[in-house]
Motif scaffolding. Sequence first.
Motif, PDB file in Angstrom:
ATOM      1  N   TRP A 101       9.896 -36.100  21.543  1.00  0.00           N
ATOM      2  CA  TRP A 101       9.987 -35.052  20.525  1.00  0.00           C
ATOM      3  C   TRP A 101       9.050 -33.892  20.873  1.00  0.00           C
ATOM      4  O   TRP A 101       9.399 -32.726  20.717  1.00  0.00           O
ATOM      5  N   ASP A 107      17.578 -27.721  19.781  1.00  0.00           N
ATOM      6  CA  ASP A 107      17.970 -28.435  18.566  1.00  0.00           C
ATOM      7  C   ASP A 107      18.798 -29.674  18.857  1.00  0.00           C
ATOM      8  O   ASP A 107      18.639 -30.704  18.187  1.00  0.00           O
ATOM      9  N   ARG A 110      16.570 -32.497  19.720  1.00  0.00           N
ATOM     10  CA  ARG A 110      15.807 -32.944  18.549  1.00  0.00           C
ATOM     11  C   ARG A 110      16.682 -33.721  17.574  1.00  0.00           C
ATOM     12  O   ARG A 110      16.241 -34.713  17.013  1.00  0.00           O
ATOM     13  N   ILE A 114      16.025 -37.471  16.244  1.00  0.00           N
ATOM     14  CA  ILE A 114      16.003 -37.835  14.818  1.00  0.00           C
ATOM     15  C   ILE A 114      16.925 -39.026  14.591  1.00  0.00           C
ATOM     16  O   ILE A 114      16.567 -39.974  13.881  1.00  0.00           O
ATOM     17  N   LEU A 152      11.696 -34.933   7.023  1.00  0.00           N
ATOM     18  CA  LEU A 152      12.018 -34.429   8.351  1.00  0.00           C
ATOM     19  C   LEU A 152      13.284 -33.592   8.340  1.00  0.00           C
ATOM     20  O   LEU A 152      13.434 -32.663   9.135  1.00  0.00           O
ATOM     21  N   GLU A 153      14.171 -33.886   7.425  1.00  0.00           N
ATOM     22  CA  GLU A 153      15.415 -33.113   7.314  1.00  0.00           C
ATOM     23  C   GLU A 153      15.128 -31.623   7.136  1.00  0.00           C
ATOM     24  O   GLU A 153      15.835 -30.779   7.662  1.00  0.00           O
ATOM     25  N   ASP A 155      11.710 -30.261   7.337  1.00  0.00           N
ATOM     26  CA  ASP A 155      10.436 -29.836   7.921  1.00  0.00           C
ATOM     27  C   ASP A 155      10.131 -30.695   9.145  1.00  0.00           C
ATOM     28  O   ASP A 155       9.771 -31.870   9.019  1.00  0.00           O
ATOM     29  N   GLN A 156      10.262 -30.112  10.309  1.00  0.00           N
ATOM     30  CA  GLN A 156      10.133 -30.875  11.547  1.00  0.00           C
ATOM     31  C   GLN A 156       8.715 -31.376  11.811  1.00  0.00           C
ATOM     32  O   GLN A 156       8.521 -32.232  12.668  1.00  0.00           O
ATOM     33  N   ARG A 157       7.736 -30.895  11.054  1.00  0.00           N
ATOM     34  CA  ARG A 157       6.377 -31.423  11.201  1.00  0.00           C
ATOM     35  C   ARG A 157       6.322 -32.907  10.865  1.00  0.00           C
ATOM     36  O   ARG A 157       5.436 -33.620  11.332  1.00  0.00           O
ATOM     37  N   PHE A 159       7.879 -35.299  11.889  1.00  0.00           N
ATOM     38  CA  PHE A 159       8.126 -36.239  12.985  1.00  0.00           C
ATOM     39  C   PHE A 159       6.798 -36.686  13.598  1.00  0.00           C
ATOM     40  O   PHE A 159       6.512 -37.879  13.627  1.00  0.00           O
ATOM     41  N   SER A 166       3.315 -37.613   8.653  1.00  0.00           N
ATOM     42  CA  SER A 166       4.494 -37.657   9.518  1.00  0.00           C
ATOM     43  C   SER A 166       4.818 -39.095   9.916  1.00  0.00           C
ATOM     44  O   SER A 166       3.995 -40.003   9.774  1.00  0.00           O
TER      45      SER A 166
END
Length: 192
Positions: A101, A107, A110, A114, A152-153, A155-157, A159, A166
């Motif tokens: 990641w 995208d 990523r 996910i 995570l959906e 806000d990618q932080r 992960f 996270s």
Amino acid sequence: MNAVLHAVRVKGIASEAAIVDATGLSLGEVERELATLEGDELVLRRPSRKRPGWVLTEEGRIHHGAQLAAAHDDAELAAIAEHYEGFLAVNAQVKTVSAKWQHATDDAARFELIDRIETLHGRAAPVLERAGAAAERYGRYGARLGAALEKLEDDQRFFVSPLVDSYHTVWFECHEDFLLTLGRTRAGEGSE
């Protein structure tokens, strides 16, 4: 065992909000317990502009170790050890996906990662639920991991960021908790 003291030990450096996330206690309860622990010289507030928070004192580490050693009988420890094996069955894969990641540049990559972490979570969640029957805090890890996936959906932080609760942060804390409880080390099992 004191849940606030344990959360600070597992996290290393913990804000009040992070302790609330880890324990499920209210902010007021956490603040009162931290004040008591500080008065007993078991924790201290780390004055840092970059990463402030609460840490254990040397006396706090000793006190926590004694509490943790007395917290579980042999049957509970055997159950926790069994569930830890289930955790380890997906640990390396979670670490691999988390590392990928951090280097993913598009995208599509990523989204694939996910999907992979969601699949791994599907394998880990039942293990943590069963471990929660032996020690309630392990069930909280499963809930926190699930919450990180939901966030995570948007806000990618959520992960791998250490600045939020996270997936990777919670996974690392759960691993640390297993190690502390079972008297093991990352180096000893080759999972540094």
